[in-house]
Design an enzyme around this catalytic site. Structure first.
Site, PDB file in Angstrom:
ATOM      1  N   ARG A   1      -9.063  10.444  -1.347  1.00 46.30           N
ATOM      2  CA  ARG A   1      -8.531  11.246  -0.193  1.00 46.30           C
ATOM      3  C   ARG A   1      -8.554  12.658  -0.684  1.00 46.30           C
ATOM      4  NH1 ARG A   1      -5.133   7.119   3.430  1.00 46.30           N
ATOM      5  NH2 ARG A   1      -4.761   5.954   1.719  1.00 46.30           N
TER       6      ARG A   1
ATOM      7  N   THR B   1     -11.210  -7.200   8.543  1.00 49.67           N
ATOM      8  CA  THR B   1      -9.678  -6.914   8.159  1.00 49.67           C
ATOM      9  C   THR B   1      -9.048  -6.373   9.565  1.00 49.67           C
ATOM     10  OG1 THR B   1      -9.949  -6.527   5.882  1.00 49.67           O
ATOM     11  CG2 THR B   1      -7.933  -5.631   6.757  1.00 49.67           C
TER      12      THR B   1
ATOM     13  N   GLY C   1       0.672  -1.324  -0.167  1.00 49.96           N
ATOM     14  CA  GLY C   1       0.107  -0.090   0.063  1.00 49.96           C
ATOM     15  C   GLY C   1       0.955   1.447  -0.016  1.00 49.96           C
TER      16      GLY C   1
ATOM     17  N   TYR D   1     -14.710   1.372   9.721  1.00 51.24           N
ATOM     18  CA  TYR D   1     -13.082   1.645   9.616  1.00 51.24           C
ATOM     19  C   TYR D   1     -12.924   1.830  11.157  1.00 51.24           C
ATOM     20  CZ  TYR D   1      -8.879   3.397   8.542  1.00 51.24           C
ATOM     21  OH  TYR D   1      -7.371   3.833   8.457  1.00 51.24           O
TER      22      TYR D   1
END
Lengths: 347, 347
Positions: free
Chosen positions: B196, B102, B16, B155
């Site tokens: 973002r 996750t 990432g 999240y």
């Protein structure tokens, strides 16, 4: 509440304190009940009043693991109640990893089962999602004051995460969900050693042991009798929810721990010595549900005042402590007496 | 920071944006790196600068699933960095169930791997655990203002739950853990489409597209250049932590989104039209880390001011957008220029 048509209901955590009362009430309403429980914290004796019933099936399983075939091969489950999780601090802190996975992985498995069956899903969340609340009483839109790094976080954050998952399933149209935030609940079938304040105080008083009070006892709680709670859960499950919001269920009558102690001493006639111990880390100072949402949406409010509920609870623990264990469990008949709310719910 | 002795480091999410820079910096320090990534949101091209290195191994795996044998059979991993999770709202909201698992299941698997290897474990948590903060700037003991039922909860609550698990492993002596709360980070290797604000604004400006601003642009963020962040993460991993506390990592220089836009327009020379769209649900109004803890414990603070970091980021995206994709990835040489913090960290 009108009697709903007959359902096949899965109750995860159905051998636990609230779960066993819920199974009983569902059976009394003519529903078929599949009880899924790991018996990690449940009293096995809670199953005794249920297992003879022709509409009752018990499946021993931990929802952290893949669900058993007996459940996954079904396509006819129409209601799934998730009450599975250790719920008192000593119990849920004993294996915090398992507590977290029970809330998150377990809820995910049951949500997927709901999706597969087209079943309605009810998560029992908790007032612990409010942490040590700065807002009082707690409304559902209060976001809480939870320490996500502390020793209570495995439970508090696990339940917050489970709520997040449930509403995500709902937002995506994967399942029709209800989320109840349960405040302190008490009554017969509690475990004498579960570490909760009512079972602690009553059992210590009945045994003539010293009574332990954490802190100065000025912290408050609001205690809901179990039949009222079961009534609320069943009404919530059968309600039409206008939006994706959790619903507080609890008794808004607020007592300090010292007030509760006085009532327990009065009912038991005990003259125990009181010992003050330090407050546990992150222990909430105040807890009182704002239940206007439940009143409006479900036409629900608790019916059993503390004095009455405590008398029934003391009677239950007295039988537990003073008779042989085989005879001590509150019989079905005793539970009918102890659960007027549930019988009202069954009207 | 002194160079630590050579380690075998596992970096989950190592393909990432931040992960790829971290892998590079670890390799530059002489460590062996095992990169675990599902490539769900990573740019595969990020691996190009790493895969030729003799100390680098890539294993494609999703930490939601059981870890692959290539990892579980090892007993010599001494550092585990968990950066694996979709991290921008459009990405993590695309499959909220997977996002939650996750954070929770993935972190649990890596914590168990740390326990098995006696490895030190670092969780990259997030400023999102503070939600839409009422306290400003955010200190580590601020408990946050997170809506656990909303669309960002998969999240935010997932990371809060992961923190809870990490600290439980630490409290029980099962693993030696570090938790970084990462604030907005930017730089080369970001995905142009990750949603973002910096990648959005820079790419829209460079392409001559209309620039979208959510709300009136008065909401604030604090932007940390990626080399500073990697330096902070490595310092945190190698630090001796006195207690079980998370550590904020981020740049405390706070900008409104409109101020950021002005800087982007100045650097790109773009004359794009600005379009205002409604603020997303639960979008935080303000974000600024209190980094005194990191300064004290790690001797760390960001070195790259926004103007400099933005110039490097614009150069990266300009190459991405205007050249063929095979040539566009910032080369290793360009990254050295772009990462003075990382080279300082390697001293």
């Amino acid at each position: 509440m009108r009697k709903s048509k007959s359902h096949i209901a899965l109750v995860a955590g159905g051998a636990g304190f609230i779960g066993s009362h819920l199974c009983r009430a569902l059976l009394d309403q003519g529903h078929e009940v599949i009880c899924l429980d790991s018996l990690q914290t449940a009293r096995e004796v809670n199953l005794d009043m249920l297992e003879g019933h022709r509409n009752f099936t018990f499946v021993r399983a931990d929802i952290v693991d893949p669900l058993p075939d007996a459940v996954t091969r079904r396509r006819d489950i129409s209601r799934i109640y998730n009450l599975a999780c250790a719920a008192s601090p000593p119990q849920y802190q004993a294996d915090p990893e398992h507590t977290m996975l029970t809330s998150v992985v377990g809820t995910d498995r049951l949500l997927r089962l709901a999706e597969q069956n087209g079943a309605r899903f009810l998560l029992t969340s908790t007032s612990e999602v409010y942490g040590d609340p700065e807002a009082h009483p707690q409304q559902e839109d209060y976001r809480g004051w939870v320490n996500c790094t502390g020793p209570r976080a495995c439970y508090d954050e696990g339940k917050r995460a489970a709520e997040a998952m449930a509403f995500d399933f709902a937002r995506l149209g994967r399942a029709d969900v209800r989320v109840a935030r349960i405040f302190n609940t008490y009554g017969p079938n509690m475990h004498p050693d579960d570490g909760r304040v009512i079972s602690n105080l009553v059992c210590q008083a009945l045994s003539g042991e010293d009574i332990t009070i954490y802190g100065d006892g000025s912290q408050t709680r609001s205690f809901c009798y179990v039949s009222d709670m079961v009534d609320g859960l069943m009404r919530l499950m059968e309600s039409d929810m206008p939006d994706l919001q959790p619903v507080n269920l609890g008794n808004p009558d607020e007592y300090t721990i010292m007030e509760l102690l006085e009532e327990v001493l009065a009912q038991t006639g005990a003259a125990s010595r009181v010992i003050h111990l330090p407050l546990p880390v992150d222990d909430p100072r105040r807890r009182r549900p704002d239940i206007r949402r439940a009143q409006t949406l479900l036409g629900w409010k608790p019916k059993i005042p503390l004095q009455q509920g405590l008398a029934l609870t003391c009677a239950f623990f007295a039988k537990e402590l003073y008779a042989g264990s085989a005879e001590t469990f509150a019989s079905q008949a005793a539970l009918s007496v102890a659960a007027p709310g549930a019988s009202i719910a069954a009207e």
